[in-house]
Design an enzyme around this catalytic site. Structure first.
Site: not given
Ligand code: NAI
Length: 308
Positions: A169, A173
């Site tokens: 990851y 990133k």
């Molecule tokens: P989340 O799991 O709630 O949302 C991620 C969404 O991406 C999900 O709805 C999922 O179905 C969708 N997804 C996954 N694989 C997919 C694909 N192949 N095609 C289309 N959609 C797909 O997670 P969150 O926390 O909202 O994460 C959003 C972004 O922020 C991610 O890139 C995560 O790595 C990044 N991030 C989040 C942090 C946090 O504190 N929540 C910290 C650092 C980065």
């Protein structure tokens, strides 16, 4: 009544990947509230990238439409070239343009380095980093033709600063930072600006990680920064911003003044002797491009570019 400084997206089309939940959902709601037509992309799988479903994207579209906004659901995976093309084609088909791409979709396969299976590495690279190429290329094409575009990639402190158990990851990133740098340069003349957000928010991805901070970190706290970076008011490019819980801060890569020894190559012992000067960050500069670094080096050598 709109003031001149209002950030609006009327007439603009915005693609948000992974917008069916968490941060992506918060972004979609804010962009739509500000007048954007939003393509709500989400594969609908679990946090490890397994399974799929229409539910999450459909739900966010329903919320936007119920609030009087415009949104269309898309369920393609960002992780393949065909998926990326289909996502951008859907935006073009429904809205006729692509003004903003927020690549936010993400999954986790956390394991300590020796335990990572090839699929854990490949799948995480595919969704975070390779997807930025698959969705980014056709979006960039559309933006280039329009001579306008805003791209926001999603980085993470896990890559920028490191976190145990996230080698796959973290590498993906931080790979996005390199892609952002080059696209900023290639997109400059077409009015395309590319930046990264490193968010912190309470979502299913972080529910076990954030501890006492959980309460404070609503995904809605990150959305205003992403909306700003996605707007025509933002002319910044190639920058990284940390956002969470109402705190916003630039993250940057600086170049220290360093130590210069003219003439023949030095012995390794000379490096040991001067390592504190080499490491000293006082008076650092922030190169905007790789060429900037060369100019800084030429200056240190007393050879100004174009000079004699
Ligand atoms: P989340 O799991 O709630 O949302 C991620 C969404 O991406 C999900 O709805 C999922 O179905 C969708 N997804 C996954 N694989 C997919 C694909 N192949 N095609 C289309 N959609 C797909 O997670 P969150 O926390 O909202 O994460 C959003 C972004 O922020 C991610 O890139 C995560 O790595 C990044 N991030 C989040 C942090 C946090 O504190 N929540 C910290 C650092 C980065």
């Amino acid at each position: 009544m709109n003031h001149q400084s209002d950030i609006r997206f009327d007439g603009q089309a915005v693609i948000i990947t992974g917008a069916g939940a968490g941060l992506g959902r918060a972004y979609a709601l804010l962009f739509a509230e500000r007048g954007a037509k939003v393509l709500v992309n989400d594969l609908g799988g679990d946090v490890h990238g397994l399974g799929d479903g229409h539910g999450p994207a459909d739900q966010v579209v329903r919320e936007i439409v119920a609030a009087g906004g415009t949104a269309v659901a898309n369920y393609d995976s960002v992780a393949t070239p065909q998926g990326g093309k289909a996502i951008v084609a859907a935006a073009l088909q429904h809205f006729g343009r692509v003004d903003v791409l927020v690549h936010n979709a993400g999954i986790l396969r956390d394991k300590s380095f020796p335990k990572l299976a090839p699929a854990d590495i490949r799948d995480v690279m595919d969704v975070h980093l390779n997807a930025a190429f698959w969705v980014g290329q056709p979006a960039f094409e559309a933006m280039k033709e329009q001579e306008y575009g805003r791209i926001v990639f999603t980085s993470s402190s896990s890559g920028l600063f490191g976190n145990f158990g996230q080698a796959n990851y973290g590498a993906a990133k931080t790979g996005l930072i390199g892609l952002m740098r080059v696209l900023s340069i290639e997109g400059a003349r077409y009015g395309i600006r590319v930046n990264c957000v490193a968010p912190a928010a309470r979502t299913r991805m972080t529910e076990e990680l954030l501890g006492p901070l959980t309460e404070r970190l609503d995904p809605g706290h990150v959305a205003p920064l992403v909306a700003y970076l996605g707007s025509s008011q933002c002319d910044l490019t190639s920058e990284i911003y940390s956002a969470g819980g109402g705190r916003f801060a630039r993250v940057f890569l600086g170049l220290a003044p360093g130590w210069y020894s003219p003439g023949d190559p030095v012995a390794p012992e000379a490096i040991a002797q001067h390592i504190s000067t080499i490491r000293n960050t006082d008076g650092f500069k922030i190169p905007q491009t790789g060429m900037d670094e060369i100019e800084i080096v030429l200056e240190a050598f007393g050879m100004k570019p174009g000079g004699n």
